[in-house]
Motif scaffolding. Structure first.
Motif, PDB file in Angstrom:
ATOM      1  N   ALA A  79       0.830  -1.203   0.000  1.00 34.76           N
ATOM      2  CA  ALA A  79       0.000   0.000   0.000  1.00 34.76           C
ATOM      3  C   ALA A  79       0.867   1.257   0.000  1.00 34.76           C
ATOM      4  CB  ALA A  79      -0.934  -0.007   1.200  1.00 34.76           C
ATOM      5  N   LEU A  80       1.944   1.239   0.772  1.00 35.25           N
ATOM      6  CA  LEU A  80       2.852   2.385   0.810  1.00 35.25           C
ATOM      7  C   LEU A  80       3.464   2.625  -0.562  1.00 35.25           C
ATOM      8  CD1 LEU A  80       4.392   4.579   2.370  1.00 35.25           C
ATOM      9  CD2 LEU A  80       6.146   2.850   2.812  1.00 35.25           C
ATOM     10  N   ASN A  81       3.827   1.559  -1.228  1.00 30.97           N
ATOM     11  CA  ASN A  81       4.417   1.676  -2.556  1.00 30.97           C
ATOM     12  C   ASN A  81       3.479   2.443  -3.492  1.00 30.97           C
ATOM     13  OD1 ASN A  81       6.486   1.188  -4.454  1.00 30.97           O
ATOM     14  ND2 ASN A  81       5.307  -0.514  -5.300  1.00 30.97           N
ATOM     15  N   LYS A  82       2.195   2.215  -3.375  1.00 29.10           N
ATOM     16  CA  LYS A  82       1.215   2.904  -4.219  1.00 29.10           C
ATOM     17  C   LYS A  82       1.023   4.360  -3.790  1.00 29.10           C
ATOM     18  CE  LYS A  82      -1.424  -1.173  -5.492  1.00 29.10           C
ATOM     19  NZ  LYS A  82      -2.733  -1.837  -5.458  1.00 29.10           N
ATOM     20  N   LYS A  83       1.229   4.651  -2.507  1.00 31.36           N
ATOM     21  CA  LYS A  83       0.981   6.003  -1.978  1.00 31.36           C
ATOM     22  C   LYS A  83       2.204   6.908  -1.976  1.00 31.36           C
ATOM     23  CE  LYS A  83      -3.304   5.296  -1.189  1.00 31.36           C
ATOM     24  NZ  LYS A  83      -4.264   5.911  -2.075  1.00 31.36           N
ATOM     25  N   MET A  84       3.390   6.342  -2.160  1.00 26.30           N
ATOM     26  CA  MET A  84       4.605   7.157  -2.088  1.00 26.30           C
ATOM     27  C   MET A  84       4.624   8.319  -3.079  1.00 26.30           C
ATOM     28  SD  MET A  84       6.450   6.688   0.467  1.00 26.30           S
ATOM     29  CE  MET A  84       7.764   7.781  -0.027  1.00 26.30           C
ATOM     30  N   PRO A  85       4.137   8.151  -4.312  1.00 27.07           N
ATOM     31  CA  PRO A  85       4.132   9.325  -5.206  1.00 27.07           C
ATOM     32  C   PRO A  85       3.340  10.499  -4.623  1.00 27.07           C
ATOM     33  CG  PRO A  85       3.823   7.328  -6.479  1.00 27.07           C
ATOM     34  CD  PRO A  85       3.747   6.934  -5.026  1.00 27.07           C
ATOM     35  N   VAL A 117       2.774  11.068  -1.403  1.00 27.65           N
ATOM     36  CA  VAL A 117       3.523  11.560  -0.241  1.00 27.65           C
ATOM     37  C   VAL A 117       4.646  12.476  -0.713  1.00 27.65           C
ATOM     38  CG1 VAL A 117       5.048  10.876   1.667  1.00 27.65           C
ATOM     39  CG2 VAL A 117       2.946   9.586   1.233  1.00 27.65           C
ATOM     40  N   ARG A 118       5.384  12.044  -1.693  1.00 26.29           N
ATOM     41  CA  ARG A 118       6.492  12.862  -2.213  1.00 26.29           C
ATOM     42  C   ARG A 118       5.977  14.150  -2.863  1.00 26.29           C
ATOM     43  NH1 ARG A 118      11.089  10.256  -1.396  1.00 26.29           N
ATOM     44  NH2 ARG A 118      11.231   8.015  -1.611  1.00 26.29           N
TER      45      ARG A 118
END
Length: 106
Positions: free
Chosen positions: A15-21, A23-24
């Motif tokens: 899930a984090l992998n999908k949300k990192m863009p 977040v950045r």
């Protein structure tokens, strides 16, 4: 600074992998907090190390503790039910470390 809580489990990492863009893109600095951890699991350390590549990680882990379900049922916090208990001590340590990160960066 944004505090991002994550379980040290593969589902949260995906899930984090999908949300990192997103977040950045926010442009805000962020710190990870491992929550709902279980004692003596290898995934605690390996997840912390993996997240440390992306950003800061609060060193204290927030363990899964029975008191959290008790607090929910009573509408209280761990500090109110057991002010000197393990959960309250975890949160104190987490806040101290996160606050130190805030002060160091400012």
């Amino acid at each position: 600074r944004v505090l991002i809580p994550l379980n040290p489990k593969s589902a949260d990492m995906k899930a984090l992998n999908k949300k990192m863009p997103a977040v950045r893109k926010s442009g805000k600095p962020f710190t990870f907090l491992l929550s709902r951890c279980r004692h003596n699991l290898r995934t605690n350390a390996s997840t912390s190390a993996a997240l440390g590549v992306l950003s800061q990680v609060v060193p204290t882990l927030m363990y899964e503790r029975e008191i959290y379900s008790d607090t929910f049922g009573h509408g209280l916090t761990a500090f109110e039910l057991e002010p000197n208990g393990a959960a309250a001590n975890d949160v104190r340590s987490i806040w101290r470390e996160f606050k130190q990160q805030l002060e160091t960066k400012n």
